[in-house]
Design an enzyme around this catalytic site. Structure first.
Site, PDB file in Angstrom:
ATOM      1  N   LEU A   1       0.832  -1.206   0.000  1.00  0.00           N
ATOM      2  CA  LEU A   1       0.000   0.000   0.000  1.00  0.00           C
ATOM      3  C   LEU A   1       0.866   1.255   0.000  1.00  0.00           C
ATOM      4  O   LEU A   1       1.687   1.453   0.887  1.00  0.00           O
ATOM      5  CB  LEU A   1      -0.919   0.018   1.219  1.00  0.00           C
TER       6      LEU A   1
ATOM      7  N   ARG B   1       0.969  13.759   7.912  1.00  0.00           N
ATOM      8  CA  ARG B   1       1.771  14.091   9.090  1.00  0.00           C
ATOM      9  C   ARG B   1       3.236  14.389   8.728  1.00  0.00           C
ATOM     10  O   ARG B   1       3.990  14.933   9.529  1.00  0.00           O
ATOM     11  CB  ARG B   1       1.690  12.943  10.115  1.00  0.00           C
TER      12      ARG B   1
ATOM     13  N   ARG C   1      33.907  16.383 -10.685  1.00  0.00           N
ATOM     14  CA  ARG C   1      32.515  16.540 -11.114  1.00  0.00           C
ATOM     15  C   ARG C   1      32.212  15.551 -12.228  1.00  0.00           C
ATOM     16  O   ARG C   1      33.048  14.754 -12.635  1.00  0.00           O
ATOM     17  CB  ARG C   1      32.286  17.985 -11.546  1.00  0.00           C
TER      18      ARG C   1
END
Ligand code: UD1
Ligand code: CA
Length: 461
Positions: A19, A26, A342
């Site tokens: 589910l 909340r 990078r």
């Protein structure tokens, strides 16, 4: 489903429903709760991993609130059912009925917000289910923190009679310390039918938990698999719980790597995400974050104070106080402190980067050295090149990036500006402070601003 039989053996098919349709109000977030990461992977990913190896069909993820966001995270690792309106956990399971009815005789149901539930616990529950004759088997644990969970109500003989949600519990029920964990095993046919009989709650939802008392009322003895480690029940309903889950997951991951032969000097301050791999005898120093799909070889020394994201690292590499993103390092590379690799930085075997080096979209060939503060971007650099202090590839003209090519055994003098596009031939040298605006042929010394040929180089130079 009719069980097919071959020579008297039953063929059982187990399916699973997870589910993941709720908003998770909340959490106070724009993101659906179940995609919030724990150790770098969405909660729903962890729950998928706990069941996928135990079932015969791809798990069915019930999605609803921001369904696409959830589906983008999981892709084709699951199939999907939709719950358009979030009418409760019982209603959510019913939404998977058309996907599974007639295809499976046993159905596992778990919740995507329970990332710490272990596969072993789900397995334990399945084994208990097989032994009994109840059409539903549940999971629970005894703990101190309620976290808003449902209470497991038992009769005087100790048999489960119901799960009562916190909001509906009497003061006596609130005092119960056995909590519903929300992993279930069902006989499929019974489940599909029982879901239709769940009464609507005071909150206007259909609670999956109510199927337990339905089974008890039919005379079944519902068993609960007791999960021993209460940490498995940290199902984040808010961000305080999320941090608690993160901490436990981090401890689990660190422990796993230590048992596999990785030294972690201080696990309290070492952050290794779930998708990372680390080889034997590598040592991880404190304040190190290993993230994403990073792979580290054997015998490396990583950190302290290092962040590595989606990077491949060979064996016997040393990295001190640096940041690496989407880079690739071969064996025996040494770097740091304070380097930044990078995207697309490739360091071949034996490359050395000293302090303050930045490399992006560039390859540095074997044994090339770059000792002090340099920027290398969009460059192909050969083997055994010395890149002097303060060297910069001027690769950007304000609009476009341009390439720099440097051959083998080149010596780049301190503070050289390589104004791209530009090529430096094998064995050539640039003088200190040279601004190189034109290609330099092999075996040539250039100096000055703009750099000019001073002379051809001899073997003895
Ligand atoms: C639920 C249980 C509770 C248990 C706790 C432990 C119910 C009614 N309560 O409470 O007994 O102790 O889990 O984990 O089942 N979801 C949907 N559709 C919906 C509602 C929820 O898909 O309509 C999903 C949510 O995305 C989430 C999961 O179901 O992944 C649980 O929902 P949540 O609201 O967190 O239930 P809890 O209050 O924690
Ligand atoms: Ca929950």
């Amino acid at each position: 489903m009719e069980n097919e039989t071959t020579e008297g053996y039953e063929i059982m098919t187990t399916a699973s429903i997870i589910l993941a349709a709720g908003e998770g109000t909340r959490m106070r977030s724009k993101l659906p709760k179940v995609v919030h990461p724990v150790a770098g992977k969405p909660m729903v990913w962890h729950t998928l991993k706990a069941v996928e190896a135990l079932v015969d069909l791809p798990p069915v993820l019930v999605v609803g609130f921001r369904a696409k966001t959830v589906m983008d995270e999981i892709g084709d690792q699951a199939s999907y059912a939709f719950q358009d309106e979030q009418l409760g956990t019982g209603h959510a399971v019913a939404c998977a009925r058309t996907a599974l009815e007639g295809k499976a005789d046993t159905v596992l149901v778990t919740f995507a917000d329970m990332p710490l539930l272990r596969k072993e616990s789900v397995q334990g529950m399945m084994a208990l289910h097989k032994k009994g004759d109840s059409p539903v088997t549940m999971t629970s644990y005894i703990g101190e923190e309620a976290r808003g969970f449902g209470r497991v109500v038992r009769d005087s003989a100790g048999h489960v009679i119901a799960i009562v949600e916190q909001a509906d519990a009497t003061p006596e029920q609130l005092a119960i310390r056995e909590y519903n964990l929300s992993a279930y095993c069902f006989d499929a046919e019974w489940l599909w039918e029982a879901l239709m009989r769940i009464p609507i709650s005071s909150k206007g939802e259909y609670y999956l938990t109510d199927v337990v008392s339905l089974a008890v009322n039919e005379g079944y003895q519902v068993e609960s698999f007791m999960v021993e480690d209460p940490d498995e029940a940290i199902g984040p309903n808010n961000r305080v719980h999320l941090a608690a889950a993160e901490k436990v997951m981090r401890q689990r991951i660190n422990q796993k790597w230590m048992l596999e032969g990785v030294t972690i000097i201080n696990p309290e301050v070492t952050y290794i995400e779930a998708g990372v791999q680390i080889g034997q005898d590598t040592v991880i120093y404190p304040n190190t974050y290993l993230r994403g799909s990073t792979v580290i070889g054997e015998g490396c020394e990583i950190g302290p104070d290092t962040t590595i994201i989606d990077t491949l690292i060979g064996n016997n590499v040393k990295i001190l106080a640096s940041v690496l993103e989407r880079a690739k390092l071969a064996d025996h590379v040494t770097m740091g402190p304070y380097c930044h690799l990078r995207k697309g930085a490739v360091l071949e075997e034996g490359v050395h980067l000293g302090n303050f080096g930045e490399v992006k979209d560039s390859t540095l060939g074997p044994d090339t050295k770059m000792g002090h503060f340099s920027y290398i971007g969009n460059a192909q650099i050969g083997k055994n090149v010395n890149i002097g202090a303060g060297t910069i590839t001027c690769n950007y003209d304000g609009e476009k990036k341009h390439p720099t090519e440097i051959g083998d055994d080149v010596f780049i003098g301190s503070d050289t500006m390589l104004v791209a596009p530009v090529k430096i031939g094998d064995r050539s040298k640039t003088g200190a402070g040279a601004v190189v605006t034109q290609d330099v042929p092999p075996d040539t010394l250039v100096i000055g601003v703009p750099a000019k040929e001073k002379r051809k180089l001899e073997k003895s130079d």
